[in-house]
Design a protein around this motif. Structure first.
Motif, PDB file in Angstrom:
ATOM      1  N   ILE A 170       0.838  -1.210   0.000  1.00  0.00           N
ATOM      2  CA  ILE A 170       0.000   0.000   0.000  1.00  0.00           C
ATOM      3  C   ILE A 170       0.870   1.256   0.000  1.00  0.00           C
ATOM      4  O   ILE A 170       0.578   2.236  -0.693  1.00  0.00           O
ATOM      5  CB  ILE A 170      -0.942  -0.021   1.223  1.00  0.00           C
ATOM      6  CG1 ILE A 170      -1.948  -1.172   1.089  1.00  0.00           C
ATOM      7  CG2 ILE A 170      -1.672   1.303   1.358  1.00  0.00           C
ATOM      8  CD1 ILE A 170      -2.792  -1.399   2.327  1.00  0.00           C
ATOM      9  N   SER A 171       1.978   1.209   0.775  1.00  0.00           N
ATOM     10  CA  SER A 171       2.860   2.376   0.851  1.00  0.00           C
ATOM     11  C   SER A 171       3.484   2.684  -0.505  1.00  0.00           C
ATOM     12  O   SER A 171       3.560   3.853  -0.916  1.00  0.00           O
ATOM     13  CB  SER A 171       3.954   2.125   1.892  1.00  0.00           C
ATOM     14  OG  SER A 171       3.401   1.917   3.165  1.00  0.00           O
ATOM     15  N   PHE A 172       3.928   1.636  -1.230  1.00  0.00           N
ATOM     16  CA  PHE A 172       4.526   1.889  -2.533  1.00  0.00           C
ATOM     17  C   PHE A 172       3.493   2.394  -3.545  1.00  0.00           C
ATOM     18  O   PHE A 172       3.806   3.228  -4.397  1.00  0.00           O
ATOM     19  CB  PHE A 172       5.184   0.610  -3.058  1.00  0.00           C
ATOM     20  CG  PHE A 172       6.551   0.368  -2.507  1.00  0.00           C
ATOM     21  CD1 PHE A 172       7.602   1.200  -2.833  1.00  0.00           C
ATOM     22  CD2 PHE A 172       6.789  -0.685  -1.630  1.00  0.00           C
ATOM     23  CE1 PHE A 172       8.870   0.988  -2.310  1.00  0.00           C
ATOM     24  CE2 PHE A 172       8.049  -0.906  -1.102  1.00  0.00           C
ATOM     25  CZ  PHE A 172       9.092  -0.052  -1.447  1.00  0.00           C
ATOM     26  N   ASP A 331      16.489  -0.178  -9.323  1.00  0.00           N
ATOM     27  CA  ASP A 331      15.973  -1.038 -10.398  1.00  0.00           C
ATOM     28  C   ASP A 331      15.834  -2.481  -9.908  1.00  0.00           C
ATOM     29  O   ASP A 331      14.862  -3.173 -10.232  1.00  0.00           O
ATOM     30  CB  ASP A 331      16.914  -0.972 -11.603  1.00  0.00           C
ATOM     31  CG  ASP A 331      16.838   0.367 -12.308  1.00  0.00           C
ATOM     32  OD1 ASP A 331      15.814   1.057 -12.123  1.00  0.00           O
ATOM     33  OD2 ASP A 331      17.787   0.728 -13.037  1.00  0.00           O
ATOM     34  N   ASP A 332      16.825  -2.933  -9.117  1.00  0.00           N
ATOM     35  CA  ASP A 332      16.746  -4.306  -8.583  1.00  0.00           C
ATOM     36  C   ASP A 332      15.533  -4.462  -7.674  1.00  0.00           C
ATOM     37  O   ASP A 332      14.801  -5.451  -7.745  1.00  0.00           O
ATOM     38  CB  ASP A 332      18.024  -4.637  -7.803  1.00  0.00           C
ATOM     39  CG  ASP A 332      19.242  -4.688  -8.720  1.00  0.00           C
ATOM     40  OD1 ASP A 332      19.033  -4.837  -9.947  1.00  0.00           O
ATOM     41  OD2 ASP A 332      20.377  -4.571  -8.235  1.00  0.00           O
ATOM     42  N   ILE A 333      15.319  -3.491  -6.784  1.00  0.00           N
ATOM     43  CA  ILE A 333      14.170  -3.561  -5.868  1.00  0.00           C
ATOM     44  C   ILE A 333      12.863  -3.537  -6.656  1.00  0.00           C
ATOM     45  O   ILE A 333      11.900  -4.257  -6.361  1.00  0.00           O
ATOM     46  CB  ILE A 333      14.236  -2.392  -4.871  1.00  0.00           C
ATOM     47  CG1 ILE A 333      15.396  -2.613  -3.888  1.00  0.00           C
ATOM     48  CG2 ILE A 333      12.931  -2.254  -4.084  1.00  0.00           C
ATOM     49  CD1 ILE A 333      15.237  -3.801  -2.981  1.00  0.00           C
ATOM     50  N   GLU A 338       8.051  -6.244  -8.607  1.00  0.00           N
ATOM     51  CA  GLU A 338       7.133  -6.604  -9.690  1.00  0.00           C
ATOM     52  C   GLU A 338       7.033  -8.125  -9.850  1.00  0.00           C
ATOM     53  O   GLU A 338       5.984  -8.646 -10.217  1.00  0.00           O
ATOM     54  CB  GLU A 338       7.609  -5.960 -10.989  1.00  0.00           C
ATOM     55  CG  GLU A 338       7.449  -4.431 -10.997  1.00  0.00           C
ATOM     56  CD  GLU A 338       8.021  -3.813 -12.251  1.00  0.00           C
ATOM     57  OE1 GLU A 338       7.782  -2.626 -12.479  1.00  0.00           O
ATOM     58  OE2 GLU A 338       8.716  -4.528 -13.012  1.00  0.00           O
ATOM     59  N   ASN A 339       8.151  -8.840  -9.556  1.00  0.00           N
ATOM     60  CA  ASN A 339       8.138 -10.298  -9.649  1.00  0.00           C
ATOM     61  C   ASN A 339       7.629 -10.964  -8.375  1.00  0.00           C
ATOM     62  O   ASN A 339       7.628 -12.194  -8.256  1.00  0.00           O
ATOM     63  CB  ASN A 339       9.553 -10.807  -9.951  1.00  0.00           C
ATOM     64  CG  ASN A 339      10.031 -10.344 -11.306  1.00  0.00           C
ATOM     65  OD1 ASN A 339       9.231 -10.139 -12.221  1.00  0.00           O
ATOM     66  ND2 ASN A 339      11.338 -10.161 -11.463  1.00  0.00           N
ATOM     67  N   LYS A 340       7.272 -10.122  -7.378  1.00  0.00           N
ATOM     68  CA  LYS A 340       6.751 -10.613  -6.081  1.00  0.00           C
ATOM     69  C   LYS A 340       7.772 -11.513  -5.377  1.00  0.00           C
ATOM     70  O   LYS A 340       7.439 -12.496  -4.723  1.00  0.00           O
ATOM     71  CB  LYS A 340       5.432 -11.364  -6.279  1.00  0.00           C
ATOM     72  CG  LYS A 340       4.323 -10.458  -6.833  1.00  0.00           C
ATOM     73  CD  LYS A 340       3.018 -11.198  -6.955  1.00  0.00           C
ATOM     74  CE  LYS A 340       1.905 -10.294  -7.487  1.00  0.00           C
ATOM     75  NZ  LYS A 340       0.616 -10.997  -7.639  1.00  0.00           N
ATOM     76  N   THR A 341       9.046 -11.154  -5.526  1.00  0.00           N
ATOM     77  CA  THR A 341      10.116 -11.894  -4.832  1.00  0.00           C
ATOM     78  C   THR A 341      10.850 -11.004  -3.847  1.00  0.00           C
ATOM     79  O   THR A 341      11.935 -11.344  -3.397  1.00  0.00           O
ATOM     80  CB  THR A 341      11.113 -12.441  -5.868  1.00  0.00           C
ATOM     81  OG1 THR A 341      11.680 -11.342  -6.606  1.00  0.00           O
ATOM     82  CG2 THR A 341      10.450 -13.419  -6.809  1.00  0.00           C
TER      83      THR A 341
END
Length: 537
Positions: A170-172, A331-333, A338-341
């Motif tokens: 939610i914060s992002f 970019d890594d984060i 986005e990949n939910k990892t």
């Protein structure tokens, strides 16, 4: 080849400033909220587990006293109704302070693996203990102040992990929406700020193309742009007036030239040509001398520009490197999110690395800002002869800081003896130029061929005069040129780049700009001493 400094647009500045500020505030807010939430959840978990420990101890007390283990197993159903409770152990103590033995155990479902007994961890678990996935607590069971057993509880922390993940998501999302709003506001603000300047630029270009300075800039929507518009209008008016004066002067000059021509017609043509050539040559000589003096001023300023630019490149390069690394980590984060990892440890490392990179950028930009600020003050002072109140020691510090790029690799030292808080009302520009020329003159001429050297600058206030005593321990001044060292074009390096105008410029600044006096004392091989006095308020 000169280094071209990048020119940023108002749009870029607005976008970077607003997005950066809002992102930083949002990240700080998210961090504070997350910490407060975890702290509140932990406190609530401790309170709940202590409460349920009291309830379970009270419910099982009669069974422990009567050693009715089977009855406890048959009738004790309360643990299954307590949320997030994984395991319950009840230990019963012996009569002779023997090691407590397991009297009752409970696990939430049969698929769970039984945990080892906790009788060896009684002392460490009497204070609630958090681990990554659960909370443990052990409490004594007492009857009339005597401990007859212990109850052990283990509750799950899975809910806090789920809530924390949801909170981060939610914060992002909120941060992304806020950034979009910030971009929209920045674009609107940039359009509001830049439109008046585009209008003014078009007006000035039109006036320059058409050579028509009678037109006026329109009223601007905010004060700063309106002040600029009014000043441009004033400039147009003065240019128009000046053009009219030049036209009138040209007309008068033509008339006067015609009268003179009529008067000197009786003279011979040869004498007329000789006089004209002599006057023209003398005028050009004066112009050339003035241009050389101004060139000497700009040359020293140009040397400072090159040195300061070299010094500023280092912190800016470090700042660019840190910002690039931070962008790569971001970019890594983003990819992990986005990949939910995305893992909490990965996010913690990103926040830690981000703080370090921001600190690196902040320190190096501050360093560059200090250098540019000192150079800006010196450059402004050099190009101005306005009278103002200033601190003499601070002026000396700025001069030394500005010359540091030229001096830091040389084996020379500069000692300054000046009272603290010595403020005077004078012209800092000429003083600045005098000190720079004297220091560079000692470095170039006085210490020629020497592997060490020392310059001392002593400043003191004498009544309504400021006394500056400049000394170096260089090779000194030869007796043959000492009496004409302040005359123009006097130099020992003719043909090696020396113009011979440095000390002449110093003499003119002291005597004309400051209204003071300058005295030079020197013996060959014993250095030079220059004493300067000028009136102050």
């Amino acid at each position: 080849m000169p280094i071209t400094q990048p020119v940023w647009s108002i749009r870029r500045i607005c976008l970077i400033s607003m997005i950066g500020a809002i992102s930083l505030l949002s990240i700080l807010s998210i961090s504070v909220i997350t910490l407060q939430f975890n702290k509140s959840y932990n406190a609530n978990s401790v309170s709940q587990i202590k409460h349920w420990a009291d309830v379970l101890a009270e419910e099982s007390l009669i069974y422990v006293i009567n050693v009715e283990r089977q009855a406890l197993l048959d009738n004790f159903s309360l643990p299954s109704h307590i949320p997030n409770l994984n395991y319950v152990h009840i230990y019963r103590t012996g009569k002779n302070d023997e090691k407590p033995t397991l009297f009752y155990s409970y696990k939430r479902n049969q698929q769970r693996t039984a945990i080892s007994e906790k009788s060896n961890s009684i002392n460490s678990l009497q204070i609630p203990k958090f681990s990554e996935a659960y909370l443990e607590y052990m409490q004594p069971i007492k009857v009339e102040g005597k401990i007859i057993g212990y109850i052990y509880l283990q509750s799950s922390n899975e809910s806090i992990t789920q809530i924390t993940d949801q909170l981060l998501i939610i914060s992002f999302i909120v941060l992304f929406i806020v950034c979009l709003i910030a971009i929209f506001i920045a674009l609107k603000l940039e359009n509001y700020i830049s439109t008046p300047f585009y209008t003014l630029a078009n007006t000035v270009q039109t006036a320059a193309r058409q050579r028509n300075f009678s037109q006026q800039c329109q009223t601007m929507p905010y004060r700063e742009a309106d002040i600029l518009a009014r000043n441009i209008n004033i400039l147009f008016a003065r240019m128009e007036k000046r053009i009219a004066q030049l036209d009138s002067a040209e007309q008068q000059s033509l008339e006067h030239s015609q009268e003179l021509e009529n008067k000197i017609n009786k003279r011979t043509e040869a004498l007329k040509e000789s006089n004209q050539e002599l006057l023209s040559t003398l005028e050009k000589l004066h112009q050339f001398q003035s241009q050389l003096v101004e060139s000497e001023k700009m040359a020293s300023l140009g040397d400072m520009v090159a040195g300061v630019a070299h010094e500023v490149n280092t912190p800016i390069g470090l700042g660019v490197t840190a910002s690039t690394l931070l962008a790569d980590r971001l970019d890594d984060i983003k990819a992990a999110f986005e990949n939910k990892t995305l893992k909490s440890s990965q996010l913690k490392k990103f926040l830690h690395d981000g703080c370090e990179n921001i600190a690196i950028i902040y320190r190096n930009l501050n360093r560059a800002a200090d250098l540019i600020s000192s150079f800006k003050k010196v450059a402004v002072d050099q190009s101005s002869e306005d009278i103002r109140t200033f601190d003499v020691k601070e002026l000396l510090r700025e001069v030394i800081l500005t010359l540091r790029p030229q001096l830091h690799s040389l084996p020379y030292t500069i000692d300054i003896d000046c009272p603290d808080n010595l403020s005077i009302n004078s012209k800092p520009g000429p003083i600045n130029q005098i000190l720079i020329n004297l220091i560079m003159n000692s470095v170039i001429h006085g210490f020629e061929g020497q592997d060490h050297g020392r310059i001392s600058i002593t400043v003191m206030s004498l009544s309504n005069q400021l006394n500056i005593l400049f000394k170096d321990d260089g090779i000194g001044v030869d007796e043959s040129i000492k009496h004409k060292v302040f005359e123009p074009f006097t130099t020992t390096k003719r043909g090696e780049g020396g113009s011979g105008l440095g000390m002449h410029l110093v003499y003119n600044l002291v005597t004309q700009a400051l209204g003071g006096s300058i005295v030079l004392n020197s013996e060959l091989g014993e250095g030079v001493s220059i004493e300067i006095n000028f009136p102050i308020n």
